[in-house]
Design an enzyme around this catalytic site. Structure first.
Site, PDB file in Angstrom:
ATOM      1  N   LYS A 290       0.814  -1.211   0.000  1.00 56.62           N
ATOM      2  CA  LYS A 290       0.000   0.000   0.000  1.00 56.62           C
ATOM      3  C   LYS A 290       0.855   1.271   0.000  1.00 56.62           C
ATOM      4  O   LYS A 290       2.044   1.261   0.307  1.00 56.62           O
ATOM      5  CB  LYS A 290      -0.977  -0.023   1.178  1.00 56.62           C
ATOM      6  CG  LYS A 290      -2.066  -1.073   0.956  1.00 56.62           C
ATOM      7  CD  LYS A 290      -3.206  -0.976   1.923  1.00 56.62           C
ATOM      8  CE  LYS A 290      -4.314  -1.971   1.532  1.00 56.62           C
ATOM      9  NZ  LYS A 290      -5.444  -1.953   2.463  1.00 56.62           N
ATOM     10  N   ARG A 325      -3.366 -10.636   4.872  1.00 54.67           N
ATOM     11  CA  ARG A 325      -3.781 -10.589   3.466  1.00 54.67           C
ATOM     12  C   ARG A 325      -2.644  -9.970   2.660  1.00 54.67           C
ATOM     13  O   ARG A 325      -2.328  -8.793   2.820  1.00 54.67           O
ATOM     14  CB  ARG A 325      -5.072  -9.772   3.337  1.00 54.67           C
ATOM     15  CG  ARG A 325      -5.691  -9.739   1.961  1.00 54.67           C
ATOM     16  CD  ARG A 325      -6.997  -8.961   1.980  1.00 54.67           C
ATOM     17  NE  ARG A 325      -7.627  -8.940   0.663  1.00 54.67           N
ATOM     18  CZ  ARG A 325      -7.358  -8.025  -0.273  1.00 54.67           C
ATOM     19  NH1 ARG A 325      -6.492  -7.053  -0.019  1.00 54.67           N
ATOM     20  NH2 ARG A 325      -7.967  -8.081  -1.438  1.00 54.67           N
TER      21      ARG A 325
END
Length: 351
Positions: A290, A325
């Protein structure tokens, strides 16, 4: 209005955790293997400073003990308290526009899923709609066209989660073999979602996102205390799901790293991740590749943020995350194996 919370602090692991528990100086977090030695009591008339466990007022002790309860299996999968590491959930985006790995077709997605399983993934999360900041919605019909062939094939080999906020896609994916629904809106987007899930045996991941639309979630997000506000939101959504007919043992929670959060918000959520243990559900953590990791590491391209992603995953594992994840399964599995051995969670091998 924030309710009463007990925040576990002073987390330890391995031999230190075992010794501290034996000396009654620590308690297991969600059944272990981590343990906590201090608590911060949050609520009306709560002490301002953290307390050792021996000094917790009697009225607060049931809330402290609730933090120690082992987590039930989630979608049939054992949680770390059963003696293993956090589960690794491989990400498969069957989309043309996902921020990191978009552009995969059906055949490529199936191949990627098998490669992740071979690398040690415990389950796979398959999505057909990009939810990056500013992304455009995808009709359920197109979402299903993308994900259903992939789910049907990979469900033969693994536990499958479908990443969707649309009830029609949830229903079709469950019929195709998915066992988990991962909803970034925590069942707020589609009024029919809860009804579909209550009639099934699916497990559900409820995620925090500021607002209900990925297109606007990053427009000046503001919080007073981000960790408490996210924890309260998720506790409220778990309670709402229970009222809708979904038992707590089928639910997991995700703080939604990057979904309506700036860099300081993401860092605070990671640091205070153990606060979510008070909800009593497995914690799902997804920070893989991210933007905030690129900001911290100085790496622009998402696909080159593998070391930063592994570092974030290990930080979450050491703070009680039960499912990680990730895009980079092999690297995460290797790092977890070393982390677990160093923290006394695996027997030393010769050589």
């Amino acid at each position: 209005m924030i309710e009463t919370w007990v925040e576990p602090l002073g987390l330890i692991e391995g031999q230190a955790a075992a010794a501290a528990q034996a000396a009654e100086l620590a308690l297991p977090l969600a059944g272990g293997p981590l343990a906590f030695t201090l608590v911060q009591l949050i609520g009306p008339d709560a002490p301002a400073l953290p307390l050792p466990l021996s000094e917790v007022p009697e009225a607060w002790q049931p809330r402290v003990l609730a933090l120690t309860r082992p987590l039930p299996r989630f979608a049939g999968l054992e949680m770390p308290s059963a003696g293993g590491r956090p589960l690794v959930m491989g990400i498969i985006n069957v989309t043309p526009d996902s921020f990191s790995d978009g552009g995969r077709g059906i055949a490529e997605s199936i191949a990627a899923g098998h490669a992740m399983l071979a690398a040690g993934a415990d389950l796979l999360d398959i999505g057909g709609e990009s939810t990056r900041p500013g992304s455009q919605p995808v009709p359920p019909e197109e979402e299903c066209r993308r994900v259903l062939p992939v789910i049907r094939e990979l469900a033969k080999a693994a536990t499958i989660s479908v990443d969707t906020r649309n009830a029609a896609t949830m229903l079709a994916a469950l019929e195709a073999g998915a066992e988990i629904v991962n909803d970034i809106t925590a069942l707020r987007h589609d009024p029919a979602a809860a009804r579909v899930l209550a009639r099934s045996e699916a497990s559900v991941i409820l995620m925090h996102m500021l607002g209900e639309d990925p297109r606007t979630m990053q427009q000046d997000p503001r919080y007073g205390d981000v960790a408490l506000e996210v924890a309260q939101f998720l506790a409220d959504r778990v309670a709402a799901a229970e009222r809708m007919g979904l038992p707590r043992d089928r639910l997991a929670v995700d703080p939604g790293i990057g979904f309506g959060k700036r860099l300081p918000h993401n860092l605070a959520l990671i640091e205070r991740l153990p606060l979510l243990a008070g909800i009593g559900c497995p914690i799902v953590f997804g920070a893989s590749r991210k933007r905030f990791l690129g900001t911290l590491s100085g790496v622009e391209a998402p696909a080159e943020r593998v070391p930063a992603s592994v570092a974030a995953a290990l930080a979450a594992a050491s703070r009680g995350a039960a499912l990680l994840r990730v895009h980079d399964v092999a690297e995460t599995v290797q790092a977890l194996a070393v982390w677990r051995a160093l923290s006394g969670g695996a027997e030393e091998e010769e050589g």
